[in-house]
Design an enzyme around this catalytic site. Sequence first.
Site, mmCIF file in Angstrom:
data_model
loop_
_atom_site.group_PDB
_atom_site.id
_atom_site.type_symbol
_atom_site.label_atom_id
_atom_site.label_comp_id
_atom_site.label_asym_id
_atom_site.label_seq_id
_atom_site.Cartn_x
_atom_site.Cartn_y
_atom_site.Cartn_z
ATOM 1 N N ASP A 31 0.852 -1.193 0.000
ATOM 2 C CA ASP A 31 0.000 0.000 0.000
ATOM 3 C C ASP A 31 0.886 1.241 0.000
ATOM 4 O O ASP A 31 1.916 1.297 0.677
ATOM 5 C CB ASP A 31 -0.917 -0.011 1.233
ATOM 6 C CG ASP A 31 -2.064 0.966 1.099
ATOM 7 O OD1 ASP A 31 -3.221 0.515 0.978
ATOM 8 O OD2 ASP A 31 -1.816 2.193 1.122
ATOM 9 N N ASN A 87 -12.946 -3.164 2.776
ATOM 10 C CA ASN A 87 -13.910 -2.071 2.885
ATOM 11 C C ASN A 87 -14.883 -2.196 1.725
ATOM 12 O O ASN A 87 -14.455 -2.302 0.567
ATOM 13 C CB ASN A 87 -13.189 -0.719 2.838
ATOM 14 C CG ASN A 87 -12.266 -0.524 4.031
ATOM 15 O OD1 ASN A 87 -12.602 -0.904 5.149
ATOM 16 N ND2 ASN A 87 -11.092 0.046 3.796
ATOM 17 N N GLN A 94 -14.136 2.597 1.590
ATOM 18 C CA GLN A 94 -13.548 2.176 0.309
ATOM 19 C C GLN A 94 -13.299 3.400 -0.573
ATOM 20 O O GLN A 94 -14.178 4.255 -0.745
ATOM 21 C CB GLN A 94 -14.477 1.187 -0.424
ATOM 22 C CG GLN A 94 -13.826 0.613 -1.681
ATOM 23 C CD GLN A 94 -14.656 -0.482 -2.351
ATOM 24 O OE1 GLN A 94 -15.778 -0.787 -1.927
ATOM 25 N NE2 GLN A 94 -14.099 -1.062 -3.396
ATOM 26 N N VAL A 96 -10.951 2.909 -3.525
ATOM 27 C CA VAL A 96 -10.597 2.391 -4.853
ATOM 28 C C VAL A 96 -11.591 1.274 -5.173
ATOM 29 O O VAL A 96 -11.672 0.281 -4.434
ATOM 30 C CB VAL A 96 -9.148 1.862 -4.900
ATOM 31 C CG1 VAL A 96 -8.845 1.265 -6.276
ATOM 32 C CG2 VAL A 96 -8.152 2.977 -4.567
ATOM 33 N N HIS A 100 -10.337 -5.372 -3.155
ATOM 34 C CA HIS A 100 -9.000 -5.664 -2.619
ATOM 35 C C HIS A 100 -9.104 -6.035 -1.155
ATOM 36 O O HIS A 100 -9.988 -5.561 -0.442
ATOM 37 C CB HIS A 100 -8.040 -4.481 -2.808
ATOM 38 C CG HIS A 100 -8.599 -3.182 -2.318
ATOM 39 N ND1 HIS A 100 -9.539 -2.461 -3.030
ATOM 40 C CD2 HIS A 100 -8.377 -2.476 -1.183
ATOM 41 C CE1 HIS A 100 -9.854 -1.360 -2.372
ATOM 42 N NE2 HIS A 100 -9.174 -1.344 -1.230
ATOM 43 N N HIS A 102 -6.987 -5.820 2.285
ATOM 44 C CA HIS A 102 -5.822 -5.253 2.976
ATOM 45 C C HIS A 102 -5.227 -6.348 3.860
ATOM 46 O O HIS A 102 -5.954 -7.014 4.606
ATOM 47 C CB HIS A 102 -6.241 -4.098 3.890
ATOM 48 C CG HIS A 102 -6.794 -2.893 3.187
ATOM 49 N ND1 HIS A 102 -6.065 -1.742 3.005
ATOM 50 C CD2 HIS A 102 -8.019 -2.648 2.645
ATOM 51 C CE1 HIS A 102 -6.813 -0.837 2.383
ATOM 52 N NE2 HIS A 102 -8.001 -1.364 2.153
#
Length: 114
Positions: A31, A87, A94, A96, A100, A102
């Site tokens: 990240d 998220n 969220q 993006v 995904h 994390h």
Amino acid sequence: MSEKTLFSRIIDREIPSEIIYEDEHCIAFRDISPQAPLHALVVPRKPIPKVADAAAADAGLLGQLLLAAGKVAEQQGYADAYRLVINNGSGAGQTVFHLHVHVLGGRAFKWPPG
Ligand code: AMP
């Protein structure tokens, strides 16, 4: 054709990132704004916007993401304690809209999460 997501551009090497894991289903990279000593994002190659948009046909892919997240944590030396976060939606943080996971490790985590 809809525009590529930021993470699809990372997958296609159009935007630089530190890729730490890759397989046929997904990719993991660090990240850009790490919130823990290990903070990686595991991203499916398929650009599903958010987990709520996944279909029954994506069940295997969702499993692959969790397996990959575990491999990333282990590979980075955090097999004993790590946190996975997804998220879903801007109200949940969220930013993006390419699904995904994390992967966070290397510090104490509070419960409930913020
Ligand atoms: P979320 O807020 O759950 O959608 O997570 C998006 C994450 O993407 C955030 O933690 C950002 O720091 C991260 N991010 C945004 N742009 C990049 C980038 N170019 N490379 C790596 N991570 C990024």
